[in-house]
Scaffold this motif. Structure first.
Motif, PDB file in Angstrom:
ATOM      1  N   TYR A   1      47.898  19.550  30.440  1.00  0.00           N
ATOM      2  CA  TYR A   1      47.462  20.931  30.251  1.00  0.00           C
ATOM      3  C   TYR A   1      48.645  21.890  30.418  1.00  0.00           C
ATOM      4  CZ  TYR A   1      45.169  25.349  31.438  1.00  0.00           C
ATOM      5  OH  TYR A   1      44.786  26.667  31.491  1.00  0.00           O
ATOM      6  N   VAL A   2      48.750  22.836  29.517  1.00  0.00           N
ATOM      7  CA  VAL A   2      49.798  23.860  29.574  1.00  0.00           C
ATOM      8  C   VAL A   2      49.122  25.199  29.902  1.00  0.00           C
ATOM      9  CG1 VAL A   2      51.617  25.070  28.329  1.00  0.00           C
ATOM     10  CG2 VAL A   2      51.203  22.635  27.888  1.00  0.00           C
ATOM     11  N   PRO A   3      49.359  25.772  31.077  1.00  0.00           N
ATOM     12  CA  PRO A   3      48.710  27.033  31.441  1.00  0.00           C
ATOM     13  C   PRO A   3      49.115  28.157  30.491  1.00  0.00           C
ATOM     14  CG  PRO A   3      49.687  25.984  33.363  1.00  0.00           C
ATOM     15  CD  PRO A   3      50.200  25.254  32.169  1.00  0.00           C
ATOM     16  N   PRO A   4      48.219  29.090  30.220  1.00  0.00           N
ATOM     17  CA  PRO A   4      48.568  30.224  29.348  1.00  0.00           C
ATOM     18  C   PRO A   4      49.529  31.180  30.043  1.00  0.00           C
ATOM     19  CG  PRO A   4      46.376  30.514  30.279  1.00  0.00           C
ATOM     20  CD  PRO A   4      46.827  29.141  30.689  1.00  0.00           C
ATOM     21  N   ALA A   5      50.107  32.075  29.259  1.00  0.00           N
ATOM     22  CA  ALA A   5      51.075  33.032  29.802  1.00  0.00           C
ATOM     23  C   ALA A   5      50.392  34.126  30.620  1.00  0.00           C
ATOM     24  CB  ALA A   5      51.876  33.660  28.666  1.00  0.00           C
ATOM     25  N   LYS A   6      49.120  34.378  30.360  1.00  0.00           N
ATOM     26  CA  LYS A   6      48.381  35.413  31.069  1.00  0.00           C
ATOM     27  C   LYS A   6      47.140  34.803  31.706  1.00  0.00           C
ATOM     28  CE  LYS A   6      49.883  38.977  27.782  1.00  0.00           C
ATOM     29  NZ  LYS A   6      49.445  40.035  26.840  1.00  0.00           N
ATOM     30  N   PHE A   7      46.670  35.466  32.749  1.00  0.00           N
ATOM     31  CA  PHE A   7      45.490  34.971  33.457  1.00  0.00           C
ATOM     32  C   PHE A   7      44.276  35.811  33.106  1.00  0.00           C
ATOM     33  CE2 PHE A   7      42.485  35.004  36.959  1.00  0.00           C
ATOM     34  CZ  PHE A   7      42.340  33.656  37.236  1.00  0.00           C
ATOM     35  N   HIS A   8      43.241  35.150  32.636  1.00  0.00           N
ATOM     36  CA  HIS A   8      41.954  35.802  32.385  1.00  0.00           C
ATOM     37  C   HIS A   8      40.857  34.829  32.807  1.00  0.00           C
ATOM     38  CE1 HIS A   8      43.298  39.352  30.041  1.00  0.00           C
ATOM     39  NE2 HIS A   8      44.317  38.557  29.738  1.00  0.00           N
ATOM     40  N   ALA A   9      39.960  35.291  33.660  1.00  0.00           N
ATOM     41  CA  ALA A   9      38.856  34.445  34.115  1.00  0.00           C
ATOM     42  C   ALA A   9      37.614  35.300  34.265  1.00  0.00           C
ATOM     43  CB  ALA A   9      39.206  33.760  35.429  1.00  0.00           C
ATOM     44  N   ARG A  10      36.467  34.689  34.002  1.00  0.00           N
ATOM     45  CA  ARG A  10      35.186  35.391  34.071  1.00  0.00           C
ATOM     46  C   ARG A  10      34.216  34.554  34.890  1.00  0.00           C
ATOM     47  NH1 ARG A  10      31.909  38.970  30.386  1.00  0.00           N
ATOM     48  NH2 ARG A  10      29.716  38.447  30.741  1.00  0.00           N
ATOM     49  N   LEU A  11      33.363  35.245  35.633  1.00  0.00           N
ATOM     50  CA  LEU A  11      32.366  34.578  36.460  1.00  0.00           C
ATOM     51  C   LEU A  11      31.023  35.266  36.254  1.00  0.00           C
ATOM     52  CD1 LEU A  11      31.685  32.486  38.665  1.00  0.00           C
ATOM     53  CD2 LEU A  11      32.287  34.227  40.363  1.00  0.00           C
ATOM     54  N   ASP A  12      30.080  34.547  35.664  1.00  0.00           N
ATOM     55  CA  ASP A  12      28.720  35.061  35.510  1.00  0.00           C
ATOM     56  C   ASP A  12      27.965  34.874  36.814  1.00  0.00           C
ATOM     57  OD1 ASP A  12      28.907  35.878  32.801  1.00  0.00           O
ATOM     58  OD2 ASP A  12      28.759  33.791  32.173  1.00  0.00           O
TER      59      ASP A  12
ATOM     60  N   PHE B   1      30.785  43.836  34.737  1.00  0.00           N
ATOM     61  CA  PHE B   1      30.004  43.901  33.505  1.00  0.00           C
ATOM     62  C   PHE B   1      28.527  44.103  33.822  1.00  0.00           C
ATOM     63  CE2 PHE B   1      33.775  41.479  32.408  1.00  0.00           C
ATOM     64  CZ  PHE B   1      34.151  42.064  31.206  1.00  0.00           C
ATOM     65  N   HIS B   2      27.897  45.001  33.027  1.00  0.00           N
ATOM     66  CA  HIS B   2      26.477  45.306  33.168  1.00  0.00           C
ATOM     67  C   HIS B   2      25.717  44.799  31.947  1.00  0.00           C
ATOM     68  CE1 HIS B   2      27.880  47.981  36.370  1.00  0.00           C
ATOM     69  NE2 HIS B   2      28.732  48.484  35.499  1.00  0.00           N
ATOM     70  N   ARG B   3      24.409  44.905  32.041  1.00  0.00           N
ATOM     71  CA  ARG B   3      23.591  44.461  30.915  1.00  0.00           C
ATOM     72  C   ARG B   3      23.807  45.355  29.691  1.00  0.00           C
ATOM     73  NH1 ARG B   3      19.008  41.358  30.699  1.00  0.00           N
ATOM     74  NH2 ARG B   3      18.870  41.365  32.965  1.00  0.00           N
ATOM     75  N   GLU B   4      23.860  46.666  29.905  1.00  0.00           N
ATOM     76  CA  GLU B   4      24.006  47.591  28.778  1.00  0.00           C
ATOM     77  C   GLU B   4      25.148  48.578  28.987  1.00  0.00           C
ATOM     78  OE1 GLU B   4      20.250  49.468  28.284  1.00  0.00           O
ATOM     79  OE2 GLU B   4      19.225  47.654  27.559  1.00  0.00           O
ATOM     80  N   ALA B   5      25.358  49.030  30.207  1.00  0.00           N
ATOM     81  CA  ALA B   5      26.369  50.067  30.456  1.00  0.00           C
ATOM     82  C   ALA B   5      27.778  49.523  30.213  1.00  0.00           C
ATOM     83  CB  ALA B   5      26.251  50.593  31.884  1.00  0.00           C
ATOM     84  N   THR B   6      28.710  50.447  30.013  1.00  0.00           N
ATOM     85  CA  THR B   6      30.104  50.082  29.802  1.00  0.00           C
ATOM     86  C   THR B   6      30.680  49.442  31.067  1.00  0.00           C
ATOM     87  OG1 THR B   6      30.342  51.962  28.303  1.00  0.00           O
ATOM     88  CG2 THR B   6      32.367  50.960  29.129  1.00  0.00           C
ATOM     89  N   ALA B   7      31.524  48.466  30.874  1.00  0.00           N
ATOM     90  CA  ALA B   7      32.118  47.760  32.009  1.00  0.00           C
ATOM     91  C   ALA B   7      32.979  48.709  32.846  1.00  0.00           C
ATOM     92  CB  ALA B   7      32.952  46.584  31.518  1.00  0.00           C
ATOM     93  N   ILE B   8      32.965  48.507  34.157  1.00  0.00           N
ATOM     94  CA  ILE B   8      33.798  49.272  35.076  1.00  0.00           C
ATOM     95  C   ILE B   8      35.094  48.508  35.294  1.00  0.00           C
ATOM     96  CG2 ILE B   8      33.990  50.197  37.414  1.00  0.00           C
ATOM     97  CD1 ILE B   8      30.979  50.454  37.488  1.00  0.00           C
ATOM     98  N   VAL B   9      36.212  49.171  35.130  1.00  0.00           N
ATOM     99  CA  VAL B   9      37.531  48.549  35.318  1.00  0.00           C
ATOM    100  C   VAL B   9      38.127  49.091  36.608  1.00  0.00           C
ATOM    101  CG1 VAL B   9      39.826  48.190  34.363  1.00  0.00           C
ATOM    102  CG2 VAL B   9      37.844  48.305  32.833  1.00  0.00           C
TER     103      VAL B   9
ATOM    104  N   VAL C   1      25.285  44.671  38.220  1.00  0.00           N
ATOM    105  CA  VAL C   1      26.396  43.903  37.663  1.00  0.00           C
ATOM    106  C   VAL C   1      25.932  42.488  37.362  1.00  0.00           C
ATOM    107  CG1 VAL C   1      28.719  43.018  38.094  1.00  0.00           C
ATOM    108  CG2 VAL C   1      28.079  45.300  38.888  1.00  0.00           C
ATOM    109  N   ARG C   2      26.257  42.001  36.171  1.00  0.00           N
ATOM    110  CA  ARG C   2      25.854  40.661  35.752  1.00  0.00           C
ATOM    111  C   ARG C   2      27.012  39.666  35.776  1.00  0.00           C
ATOM    112  NH1 ARG C   2      22.676  40.435  30.320  1.00  0.00           N
ATOM    113  NH2 ARG C   2      22.050  38.484  31.305  1.00  0.00           N
ATOM    114  N   ALA C   3      28.247  40.155  35.671  1.00  0.00           N
ATOM    115  CA  ALA C   3      29.392  39.252  35.609  1.00  0.00           C
ATOM    116  C   ALA C   3      30.638  39.975  36.090  1.00  0.00           C
ATOM    117  CB  ALA C   3      29.599  38.732  34.183  1.00  0.00           C
ATOM    118  N   LEU C   4      31.604  39.190  36.544  1.00  0.00           N
ATOM    119  CA  LEU C   4      32.911  39.692  36.953  1.00  0.00           C
ATOM    120  C   LEU C   4      33.983  39.052  36.092  1.00  0.00           C
ATOM    121  CD1 LEU C   4      32.757  39.339  40.857  1.00  0.00           C
ATOM    122  CD2 LEU C   4      32.393  41.408  39.546  1.00  0.00           C
ATOM    123  N   ALA C   5      35.069  39.768  35.911  1.00  0.00           N
ATOM    124  CA  ALA C   5      36.221  39.205  35.211  1.00  0.00           C
ATOM    125  C   ALA C   5      37.480  39.695  35.901  1.00  0.00           C
ATOM    126  CB  ALA C   5      36.233  39.598  33.740  1.00  0.00           C
TER     127      ALA C   5
END
Length: 445
Positions: free
Chosen positions: A192-203, A244-252, A284-288
C-alpha cells in the motif's frame, strides 16, 4: 455479518437470517452491508499501520498483512508491536485479531481463524495451519462443498490429499495457495502506498445534537491521522474538522497550530476547545477530517536536565489551545516599531516563540509598563498633584517625548513612573503647553 453486544445478548448471531434476528430482537436495527465503505476503512487502517513498517498489503476483504522483520527491534519485539497494533485499532473503533507467522498467507489464515499466535519457525507453522478450518483456504462454495463431501474439514485434511488429483479436479490455484501459506512458493504482494493528503470520514451510528459529544468520535480520526503522519515522518500545521448534517450545510472547524505536530492527544484538546464554541443548527450525522499540507517533522532534542521554564513545545501547545478557544486573531505576537510615541511603538505580528532579539532592536527608551491603555485616560490634578485613587507619588521622570509633527499626530509629553496609595505602579504623563493636563497611559505588572 456482525452484531453488537446487545444484539448478541438476545440471541442474535452472525449468519442467521435477518427475519430470524428481528424475531429475537424486535427493536433490532439492521444496516445494509457497504463493501465500498469497508474497503475505505481498511485503507484508512493501512495508512495508519504504515508507521510500523512501509510493507503493508491489503488482504481483502478484511485483513492487512505487515512484513515486520525489519521493524521488530525498533518497536521492542513481536509482542510489544502486536500490543501496539491492537491498541491503536481499538482507539480507531475497530476490533482486530493479530497473528504472526513466517508467511503472509499463513498469518492471515491464523488471524481469520482467531488463532492469535506468534509462530517463528516453518516447522511449527505447518502443524498450526493443519488445524485450521477448510473454508480459510477454499473460498469457492462449490469447491468447499465438494471437499466436504470427501471428508476434508481442515487445512491439514486438504494437504493430505493427493496433489495430482486435487490439481486435476479443482485446479492448480488451490495448491498454489496452499504452498504460499506454507512457504513453499513465493507470495509477492503489492504494498500500500499512502496518499499525499489525509482525508477520512466517520459516519455516526446515531445523530448527535451536542457538539461536545462529537469529541469521542473525532478522536478516532485523530488517532488515524497520527499513524498516517508517523508513517510519513511528517506533521501538520492546519487541520479541518467537518461536521455533516442531514440537510444543512456542513460546518468547517479549522484547527491551526503554531508548529507542526502529529500528536493525537493534542489534536483532541484543540478540538475540544473548538467544539465548545459551536452551537449546532442541526444534528450531526458524520465527521470528516482533512489535512492537506503535510510538512516534514523531525524529532525534538531531549535535554539532559529538566528545564524549569518548560519546553518550547509546551508554550506552543498553550498558544494553540488559546487560539482554538479565543480565535486565531486574538492570540498573536508583538513586534517593535521604530517610533517614540508609545501608542505606535509596537504592532501585532505572527507569534514566534523561539525568536531572539535582533541587533539594534532594543530601543533606548525609559521604563515601559507591561499594560498600555488603548487610549490615555485623563486624571485629576489637585493641589498641583496628580490623583488616581488618591494622590500619586512620582518615582521616576520626567521622560520627554516630542514626536509626530510630520504626520499630524504631534505629541509633547513628560512621562513619569508614579505610585498609587495602594502601592501600584502606573505610567502617567503631563502634556506640555498652556492647556496641559495629566493622563494615565499604562499600568506596570
Amino acid at each position: 455479518m456482525a452484531c453488537d453486544g446487545r444484539a448478541r445478548a438476545r440471541g442474535v448471531r452472525p449468519g442467521i437470517a435477518a427475519s430470524a434476528a428481528r424475531a429475537l430482537a424486535h427493536d433490532l436495527v439492521v444496516r445494509p452491508r457497504d463493501r465500498c465503505e469497508e474497503t475505505e476503512a481498511l485503507l484508512g487502517v493501512a495508512g495508519w499501520a504504515a508507521q510500523f513498517t512501509p510493507s503493508v498489503a491489503l488482504d481483502l476483504p478484511d485483513a492487512l498483512v505487515l512484513e515486520v522483520s525489519g521493524s521488530l527491534k525498533l518497536f521492542g519485539g513481536v509482542d510489544r508491536m502486536r500490543a501496539s497494533l491492537l491498541e491503536g485499532c481499538g482507539q480507531m473503533g475497530f476490533t482486530a485479531l493479530a497473528a504472526c507467522a513466517p508467511t503472509a498467507r499463513g498469518a492471515a489464515w491464523l488471524a481469520r481463524a482467531g488463532a492469535e499466535r506468534c509462530i517463528e519457525h516453518a516447522e511449527a507453522l505447518e502443524s498450526a495451519l493443519a488445524a485450521l478450518p477448510l473454508h480459510l483456504a477454499v473460498r469457492a462454495a462449490d469447491t468447499l462443498e465438494a471437499l466436504h463431501a470427501i471428508g476434508a474439514r481442515t487445512v491439514g485434511d486438504l494437504a493430505a490429499l493427493p496433489r495430482d488429483g486435487l490439481a486435476r479436479r479443482f485446479g492448480q490455484a488451490l495448491l498454489d495457495d496452499l504452498d504460499r501459506a506454507h512457504g513453499r512458493r513465493a507470495d509477492p504482494r503489492a504494498f500500500y502506498v499512502p496518499p499525499a493528503k489525509f482525508h477520512a470520514r466517520l459516519d455516526l451510528p446515531a445523530e448527535v445534537t451536542l457538539a461536545e459529544s462529537l469529541l469521542f468520535a473525532a478522536r478516532r480520526l485523530f488517532v488515524q491521522l497520527e499513524g498516517f503522519l508517523a508513517a510519513r515522518a511528517g506533521g501538520v500545521r492546519r487541520l479541518e474538522l467537518r461536521l455533516f448534517h442531514r440537510e444543512a450545510t456542513a460546518i468547517v472547524l479549522p484547527i491551526g497550530l503554531v508548529a507542526p505536530s502529529r500528536d493525537a492527544a493534542h489534536f483532541t484538546l484543540l478540538a475540544r476547545e473548538r467544539l465548545g464554541t459551536v452551537a449546532l443548527a442541526a444534528p450531526v450525522r458524520a465527521l470528516a477530517l482533512a489535512a492537506d499540507d503535510i510538512v516534514p517533522l523531525t524529532g525534538a532534542p531531549l535535554a539532559l536536565f529538566v528545564d524549569e521554564n518548560g519546553r518550547p513545545e509546551d508554550w506552543q501547545k498553550l498558544v494553540e489551545r488559546l487560539r482554538a478557544r479565543l480565535g486565531t486573531a486574538s492570540v498573536h505576537g508583538v513586534g517593535i516599531v521604530a517610533e517614540h510615541r508609545p501608542e505606535y511603538a509596537s504592532h501585532a505580528c505572527e507569534l514566534t516563540l523561539a525568536r531572539g532579539r535582533e541587533k539594534g532592536e532594543e530601543a533606548k527608551v525609559g521604563l515601559r509598563p507591561f499594560w498600555l491603555l488603548a487610549a490615555p485616560r485623563p486624571i485629576a490634578e489637585i493641589g498641583a498633584v496628580p490623583h488616581h485613587g488618591g494622590p500619586l507619588k512620582l518615582l521616576a521622570g520626567p521622560e520627554r517625548i516630542e514626536s509626530g509633527w510630520w504626520d499630524g499626530g504631534e505629541v509633547a509629553r513628560d512621562y513619569f513612573v508614579a505610585q498609587t496609595p495602594a502601592q501600584a505602579l502606573v505610567w502617567i504623563y503631563r502634556t506640555r503647553g498652556a492647556a496641559g493636563g495629566w493622563f494615565l497611559h499604562g499600568l506596570f505588572a
